[in-house]
Design an enzyme around this catalytic site. Structure first.
Site, mmCIF file in Angstrom:
data_model
loop_
_atom_site.group_PDB
_atom_site.id
_atom_site.type_symbol
_atom_site.label_atom_id
_atom_site.label_comp_id
_atom_site.label_asym_id
_atom_site.label_seq_id
_atom_site.Cartn_x
_atom_site.Cartn_y
_atom_site.Cartn_z
ATOM 1 N N GLU A 8 -6.227 -0.380 2.572
ATOM 2 C CA GLU A 8 -4.834 -0.165 2.982
ATOM 3 C C GLU A 8 -4.714 0.920 4.042
ATOM 4 O O GLU A 8 -3.898 0.820 4.943
ATOM 5 C CB GLU A 8 -3.984 0.190 1.761
ATOM 6 C CG GLU A 8 -2.504 0.183 2.040
ATOM 7 C CD GLU A 8 -1.659 0.031 0.789
ATOM 8 O OE1 GLU A 8 -0.545 0.558 0.771
ATOM 9 O OE2 GLU A 8 -2.104 -0.622 -0.171
ATOM 10 N N ASP A 104 -4.119 -1.134 -2.156
ATOM 11 C CA ASP A 104 -3.701 -0.521 -3.421
ATOM 12 C C ASP A 104 -3.589 -1.580 -4.510
ATOM 13 O O ASP A 104 -3.019 -2.658 -4.287
ATOM 14 C CB ASP A 104 -2.350 0.171 -3.262
ATOM 15 C CG ASP A 104 -2.500 1.574 -2.682
ATOM 16 O OD1 ASP A 104 -3.641 1.975 -2.406
ATOM 17 O OD2 ASP A 104 -1.475 2.250 -2.510
ATOM 18 N N TYR A 308 -5.408 6.594 -10.203
ATOM 19 C CA TYR A 308 -4.370 5.912 -9.417
ATOM 20 C C TYR A 308 -2.977 6.421 -9.784
ATOM 21 O O TYR A 308 -2.586 6.400 -10.950
ATOM 22 C CB TYR A 308 -4.459 4.404 -9.647
ATOM 23 C CG TYR A 308 -3.519 3.615 -8.783
ATOM 24 C CD1 TYR A 308 -3.789 3.437 -7.431
ATOM 25 C CD2 TYR A 308 -2.354 3.064 -9.306
ATOM 26 C CE1 TYR A 308 -2.921 2.722 -6.616
ATOM 27 C CE2 TYR A 308 -1.479 2.344 -8.500
ATOM 28 C CZ TYR A 308 -1.774 2.173 -7.157
ATOM 29 O OH TYR A 308 -0.906 1.470 -6.361
#
Length: 712
Positions: A8, A104, A308
């Site tokens: 990303e 992601d 995350y």
């Protein structure tokens, strides 16, 4: 054949490339013997604009609405078009046989990858990298257990539906409001009900009528207790009654009708998800939700110290239990060493309150990684946020806090007095936080279970006697409900299903940037624009019920329990209804930020707008676009310290001047706050003259561009 990896961001791509042995660096990718790693720079592809369907839509017109294409088109975004061409070229290389999506691991990450694949016409196999941290170990393990890309088709469909629904409703309602009322008015399925909650609270505050009351506290010598009515309320709204009650009970004796002692066991709090971490950071440090997200992203990507961030789960999964001691060992440094090291010397007590696979969807809770931390390499903001995460993680493995809660009831001449206190038996997990029994959550909830914490009562025996030595009356006033802090607003957004952990911060920032709400200290106030806007939009959009229903439907689509097309058909019908309501509205909008200055080009009254460079004065006329920097009132005084000019300002204490150099302030006239408007203006004229802020031509051009973009 080589494998193309699509990350990303460039920073993530660099880390994957390093771990996977891609040493050859190019402008838009990195290549190795087996892998080619490139990146998306966020979104490279988005939904087409109305003018991409028909050029006439480039001009906003009420009669053209609603705009509802039969089939939504995609377009390459102009600002990142160069990177898209590079990615497309790599996808078409003959030696590339497979794609790994490494964006992601969430709904939006899936969407941006699939849109790029669609525009580049990718037809070859693809797999998914699904990892929860950016450490070398996590990346290697992720590549060793890649998942079939088709497993995530439903997640992509959910994301596509969300994007198309927001386009159809947000774009049409925003255009309808803006063209109908001649002002930049923005509305959407999440931002509008969020503004609605802030306005509901504002109405409660405005309609609130404060009342004076007394509380009566009796001093029994070795403890104090408060008078309570039969319903439990300790407030007395009749001054004569409170005075008479105090006089009657002074010196009287009573009996201890109830002495109750019970052991309370309080388990550790759950691990952090993003929303809970944003709440705590706002309560403790005053961080905005956006600020917390940005700092957390650095801890995740740059420092690789946390897992995350954009998660909505507060539990861990069973496959992580073998890594927990390694993670504890990595944080057992500095102030955390004495807290973590004892845990490493014995088996960890892992309960369902920590590990529960059934309560984890895409990602587990936010916890530290196995990466050893170097605290001196973190900024102040990063240290503060990391401290919250580490202490919460360590506390998971501490025993419950245990304390005795004591409740005493004293009856004197038919009146009831109560007192509460606690005795700590085992601080348990609270040792990680210094052993304090009170918490920010307790304060926000207004007491409840926390009442009496930290107060120690003497040994008292039920049936014993106690005499009132003196009665103390303490005055107070009823208080309106408080305005929302970001922590409280995030709680309400989560409760009503408004947005996701990843989007809530951006929604709040959008409301601020569109001048519908403003921050004053740590609380959020609606602006004049926001107050009018909420009355102009449809009642359907004002409440959280609608968007909560949407989110539930999107979640059903992601799980394969719902279908995209029926959902989108419903959205189309709703967009038509919402636009029709605006068209038929008889309401009026009056700009709240009209200045006293006139446009030198067309004579229209200029509007005051806030920008990153300060206040701007912008002409609202469609065919003008005149913009200039705002004005400061410079006093005729010079700073006594640095001799620079001083700006005239107005505060709660009246008029004062502040140095533009060193910032010191000086009162102009302490009586100015009591003057009428004419007297104040006379004083202003005496001490100041309007003077434009000194700006370069480049600054003025930037300011003008910002003003035009804000008014778009």
């Amino acid at each position: 054949m080589k494998v193309l990896v699509l990350a990303e961001k460039p920073s993530v791509a660099r880390e994957i490339a390093r771990v996977m042995g891609c040493r050859e660096k190019q402008k838009s990718y990195m290549e190795g013997p087996e892998y080619i790693v490139t990146w998306a720079l966020g979104h490279l592809v988005g939904l087409a604009e109305p003018e991409d369907y028909d050029h006439k839509f480039a001009t906003w017109a009420l009669e053209d609405l609603p705009i509802l294409p039969d089939r939504m088109k995609l377009k390459v975004l102009r600002e990142t078009g160069g990177q898209f061409k590079a990615v497309q070229h790599l996808m078409k290389r003959q030696d590339v046989g497979e794609l790994i999506i490494a964006t992601d691991a969430a709904r939006e990450g899936e969407l941006l990858a699939r849109w790029i694949m669609t525009m580049a016409q990718w037809k070859k196999p693809f797999r998914r990298l699904w990892i929860s941290s950016q450490t070398d170990k996590a990346i290697k393990e992720g590549f060793a257990s890649l998942r079939p890309g088709r497993e995530f088709d439903r997640l992509y469909e959910s994301a596509r539906c969300r994007a198309e629904a927001d386009w159809m409703v947000g774009l049409n309602v925003t255009r309808a409001l803006t063209t109908k009322f001649g002002a930049p008015l923005s509305a959407g399925r999440v931002q509008t009900p969020t503004l609605g909650m802030i306005m509901d609270r504002e109405r409660e505050i405005m309609s609130f009528r404060s009342q004076e009351f007394d509380t009566l506290v009796a001093d029994f010598g070795n403890f104090q207790a408060q008078w309570r009515a039969s319903g439990g309320d300790g407030r007395i709204f009749d001054k004569d009654k409170s005075a008479a009650l105090a006089k009657r009970l002074e010196g009287r004796s009573g009996s201890l009708t109830k002495v109750q002692k019970s052991e309370k066991i309080e388990p550790h709090p759950l691990a952090y998800d993003l929303t809970e971490l944003q709440r705590d950071a706002n309560r403790k440090f005053g961080f905005s939700a956006k600020q917390t997200s940005s700092v957390l992203q650095r801890l995740y990507e740059q420092h690789k110290l946390v897992t995350y961030p954009r998660t909505d789960s507060r539990y861990l999964t069973a496959d992580m239990t073998g890594t927990l001691k390694e993670r504890l060992d990595s944080v057992a440094v500095g102030p955390y060493a004495t807290l973590a090291r004892p845990l490493l010397r014995r088996p960890l007590n892992i309960t369902k309150r920590i590990v529960d696979d059934s309560k984890v969807s895409d990602h587990h809770a936010i916890i530290p990684t196995e990466q050893t931390v170097l605290l001196n390499q973190l900024s102040t903001e990063e240290r503060k946020l990391y401290d919250l995460i580490v202490r919460r993680f360590i506390s998971l493995f501490y025993p419950p806090a245990r304390y005795d809660a004591v409740s005493v009831t004293v009856t004197v001449d038919g009146e009831t007095f109560t007192a509460k206190g606690t005795t700590v038996k085992d601080a348990g997990w609270r040792e990680v936080y210094g052993g304090d029994l009170s918490t920010d959550e307790d304060e926000e909830s207004g007491g409840g279970e926390a009442e009496g914490r930290g107060i120690t009562l003497p040994e008292l025996r039920q049936g014993g006697t106690a005499a009132i030595r003196r009665c103390m009356l303490r005055g107070g006033r009823t208080q309106p409900p408080g305005r929302y802090s970001e922590a409280a607003l995030l709680t309400q957004m989560e409760k009503h299903g408004l947005g996701t952990p990843a989007t809530r911060a951006d929604i709040i920032e959008k409301l601020v940037s569109s001048d519908t709400i403003e921050r004053q200290g740590n609380v959020l106030h609606p602006t004049g624009k926001g107050k009018q806007l909420i009355e102009l939009v449809s009642p359907q959009l004002r409440t959280p019920d609608l968007t909560a229903h949407w989110e539930a439907e999107l979640e059903r689509i992601a799980r394969g329990q719902g279908k995209p097309e029926p959902f989108l058909q419903g959205i189309r019908g709703m967009a038509k209804e919402l636009v029709a309501e605006v068209k038929n509205s008889g309401a009026e909008y009056k700009p709240h930020n009209v200045s006293s200055s006139h446009c030198p080009q067309c004579g229209t009254r200029l509007l005051e707008k806030k920008s990153k460079r300060g206040k701007l004065l912008v002409c609202p006329a469609d065919d003008c676009g005149y913009t200039r920097a705002g004005e400061k009132r410079l006093s005729n005084r010079r700073c006594p310290q640095c001799h620079k000019k001083m700006e005239l300002k107005e505060g709660k204490a009246g008029l004062y001047v502040q140095c533009l150099g060193c910032g010191i302030t000086e009162t102009v006239n302490k009586d100015s706050k009591h003057m009428n408007k004419r007297e104040q203006q006379k004083l202003v004229n005496q001490y100041s003259k309007p003077e434009s802020i000194g700006t370069s031509l480049g600054d003025l051009l930037k300011a003008a561009l910002e003003g035009k973009q804000e008014g778009k």
